[in-house]
Design a protein around this motif. Structure first.
Motif, PDB file in Angstrom:
ATOM      1  N   UNK A  45     -64.230 -37.449 -69.927  1.00 54.17           N
ATOM      2  CA  UNK A  45     -64.606 -36.932 -68.620  1.00 54.17           C
ATOM      3  C   UNK A  45     -66.055 -37.318 -68.334  1.00 54.17           C
ATOM      4  N   UNK A  46     -66.320 -37.788 -67.110  1.00 52.13           N
ATOM      5  CA  UNK A  46     -67.663 -38.210 -66.757  1.00 52.13           C
ATOM      6  C   UNK A  46     -68.119 -37.566 -65.450  1.00 52.13           C
ATOM      7  N   UNK A  47     -69.412 -37.336 -65.380  1.00 50.79           N
ATOM      8  CA  UNK A  47     -70.015 -36.753 -64.188  1.00 50.79           C
ATOM      9  C   UNK A  47     -70.107 -37.806 -63.090  1.00 50.79           C
ATOM     10  N   UNK A  48     -69.735 -37.424 -61.862  1.00 52.12           N
ATOM     11  CA  UNK A  48     -69.879 -38.351 -60.740  1.00 52.12           C
ATOM     12  C   UNK A  48     -70.807 -37.822 -59.653  1.00 52.12           C
ATOM     13  N   UNK A  49     -71.041 -36.531 -59.609  1.00 54.82           N
ATOM     14  CA  UNK A  49     -71.962 -35.973 -58.620  1.00 54.82           C
ATOM     15  C   UNK A  49     -72.354 -34.573 -59.046  1.00 54.82           C
ATOM     16  N   UNK A  50     -73.613 -34.253 -58.912  1.00 59.52           N
ATOM     17  CA  UNK A  50     -74.067 -32.921 -59.307  1.00 59.52           C
ATOM     18  C   UNK A  50     -75.242 -32.486 -58.462  1.00 59.52           C
ATOM     19  N   UNK A  51     -75.207 -31.231 -58.066  1.00 61.00           N
ATOM     20  CA  UNK A  51     -76.379 -30.656 -57.422  1.00 61.00           C
ATOM     21  C   UNK A  51     -77.447 -30.430 -58.494  1.00 61.00           C
ATOM     22  N   UNK A  52     -78.671 -30.441 -58.068  1.00 58.83           N
ATOM     23  CA  UNK A  52     -79.758 -30.123 -58.987  1.00 58.83           C
ATOM     24  C   UNK A  52     -80.686 -29.113 -58.324  1.00 58.83           C
ATOM     25  N   UNK A  53     -81.391 -28.343 -59.135  1.00 56.11           N
ATOM     26  CA  UNK A  53     -82.336 -27.379 -58.576  1.00 56.11           C
ATOM     27  C   UNK A  53     -83.669 -28.058 -58.287  1.00 56.11           C
ATOM     28  N   UNK A  54     -83.887 -29.213 -58.936  1.00 55.25           N
ATOM     29  CA  UNK A  54     -85.202 -29.849 -58.828  1.00 55.25           C
ATOM     30  C   UNK A  54     -85.353 -30.663 -57.561  1.00 55.25           C
ATOM     31  N   UNK A  55     -84.249 -31.098 -56.987  1.00 55.74           N
ATOM     32  CA  UNK A  55     -84.353 -31.965 -55.814  1.00 55.74           C
ATOM     33  C   UNK A  55     -82.979 -32.288 -55.282  1.00 55.74           C
ATOM     34  N   UNK A  56     -82.801 -33.520 -54.882  1.00 52.96           N
ATOM     35  CA  UNK A  56     -81.521 -33.918 -54.317  1.00 52.96           C
ATOM     36  C   UNK A  56     -80.441 -34.036 -55.368  1.00 52.96           C
ATOM     37  N   UNK A  57     -79.219 -34.314 -54.941  1.00 54.31           N
ATOM     38  CA  UNK A  57     -78.105 -34.450 -55.874  1.00 54.31           C
ATOM     39  C   UNK A  57     -78.299 -35.623 -56.822  1.00 54.31           C
ATOM     40  N   UNK A  58     -77.621 -35.541 -57.970  1.00 54.50           N
ATOM     41  CA  UNK A  58     -77.635 -36.628 -58.936  1.00 54.50           C
ATOM     42  C   UNK A  58     -76.314 -37.378 -58.850  1.00 54.50           C
ATOM     43  N   UNK A  59     -76.412 -38.702 -58.893  1.00 53.47           N
ATOM     44  CA  UNK A  59     -75.227 -39.558 -58.951  1.00 53.47           C
ATOM     45  C   UNK A  59     -75.466 -40.633 -60.004  1.00 53.47           C
ATOM     46  N   UNK A  60     -74.480 -40.922 -60.821  1.00 51.47           N
ATOM     47  CA  UNK A  60     -74.639 -42.046 -61.749  1.00 51.47           C
ATOM     48  C   UNK A  60     -74.589 -43.354 -60.972  1.00 51.47           C
ATOM     49  N   UNK A  61     -75.077 -44.400 -61.567  1.00 53.14           N
ATOM     50  CA  UNK A  61     -75.141 -45.694 -60.887  1.00 53.14           C
ATOM     51  C   UNK A  61     -73.770 -46.179 -60.431  1.00 53.14           C
ATOM     52  N   UNK A  62     -72.730 -45.793 -61.157  1.00 48.72           N
ATOM     53  CA  UNK A  62     -71.385 -46.281 -60.842  1.00 48.72           C
ATOM     54  C   UNK A  62     -70.894 -45.823 -59.468  1.00 48.72           C
ATOM     55  N   UNK A  63     -71.460 -44.723 -58.947  1.00 49.53           N
ATOM     56  CA  UNK A  63     -70.985 -44.214 -57.649  1.00 49.53           C
ATOM     57  C   UNK A  63     -72.119 -44.055 -56.638  1.00 49.53           C
ATOM     58  N   UNK A  64     -73.349 -44.257 -57.062  1.00 51.41           N
ATOM     59  CA  UNK A  64     -74.496 -44.056 -56.176  1.00 51.41           C
ATOM     60  C   UNK A  64     -74.361 -44.909 -54.924  1.00 51.41           C
ATOM     61  N   UNK A  65     -74.594 -44.275 -53.779  1.00 52.96           N
ATOM     62  CA  UNK A  65     -74.481 -44.963 -52.510  1.00 52.96           C
ATOM     63  C   UNK A  65     -73.074 -44.938 -51.931  1.00 52.96           C
ATOM     64  N   UNK A  66     -72.100 -44.516 -52.722  1.00 49.84           N
ATOM     65  CA  UNK A  66     -70.703 -44.459 -52.253  1.00 49.84           C
ATOM     66  C   UNK A  66     -70.172 -43.032 -52.194  1.00 49.84           C
ATOM     67  N   UNK A  67     -70.630 -42.175 -53.106  1.00 49.79           N
ATOM     68  CA  UNK A  67     -70.137 -40.789 -53.177  1.00 49.79           C
ATOM     69  C   UNK A  67     -71.223 -39.832 -52.690  1.00 49.79           C
ATOM     70  N   UNK A  68     -70.790 -38.757 -52.040  1.00 52.43           N
ATOM     71  CA  UNK A  68     -71.726 -37.739 -51.568  1.00 52.43           C
ATOM     72  C   UNK A  68     -71.150 -36.354 -51.817  1.00 52.43           C
ATOM     73  N   UNK A  69     -71.911 -35.505 -52.485  1.00 56.02           N
ATOM     74  CA  UNK A  69     -71.515 -34.116 -52.700  1.00 56.02           C
ATOM     75  C   UNK A  69     -72.151 -33.248 -51.633  1.00 56.02           C
ATOM     76  N   UNK A  70     -71.383 -32.275 -51.147  1.00 58.45           N
ATOM     77  CA  UNK A  70     -71.921 -31.350 -50.168  1.00 58.45           C
ATOM     78  C   UNK A  70     -71.215 -30.009 -50.342  1.00 58.45           C
ATOM     79  N   UNK A  71     -71.759 -28.987 -49.720  1.00 55.77           N
ATOM     80  CA  UNK A  71     -71.148 -27.675 -49.820  1.00 55.77           C
ATOM     81  C   UNK A  71     -71.245 -26.939 -48.493  1.00 55.77           C
ATOM     82  N   UNK A  72     -70.333 -25.981 -48.319  1.00 59.34           N
ATOM     83  CA  UNK A  72     -70.348 -25.085 -47.173  1.00 59.34           C
ATOM     84  C   UNK A  72     -70.290 -23.681 -47.746  1.00 59.34           C
TER      85      UNK A  72
END
Length: 115
Positions: A45-72
């Protein structure tokens, strides 16, 4: 901890888009750190998107620029927008919620990218 249910997976052609949804059974508020993972057959299992408390979301290079995490928060929903999908994005996608070091997982939703 909240219960999580993912939806929105399916079959899509390379270059296409999908939006995954994750419904939480209770308030996810800012106390929870939300993330998306994926697991392909015979792979870890691998991480593809994660919120962070320090700043913006984290994305690994494999999906950066293609995937976006958001919440409501009002709807207790988390989303993963996936664009420019590739065959190698094929996997079961899981939503996770972490609070105080305790992680909850959904059951996963299958995403298949194929022509």
């Amino acid at each position: 901890q909240v219960q999580l249910v993912e939806s929105g997976g399916g079959l899509v052609q390379p270059g296409g888009s999908l939006r995954l949804s994750c419904a939480a059974s209770g308030s996810i508020s800012r106390a929870y750190i939300m993330s998306w993972y994926r697991q392909a057959p015979e792979k870890e299992r691998e991480l593809v998107a994660a919120e962070t408390r320090a700043g913006g979301p984290f994305y690994p290079d494999s999906v950066k620029g293609r995937f976006t995490i958001s919440r409501d928060n009002a709807r207790n929903m988390v989303y993963l927008q996936m664009n420019s999908l590739k065959v190698e994005d094929t996997a079961v996608y899981y939503c996770s919620a972490n609070r105080w070091g305790i992680t909850s997982w959904g059951q996963g939703t299958q995403v298949t990218v194929s022509s």
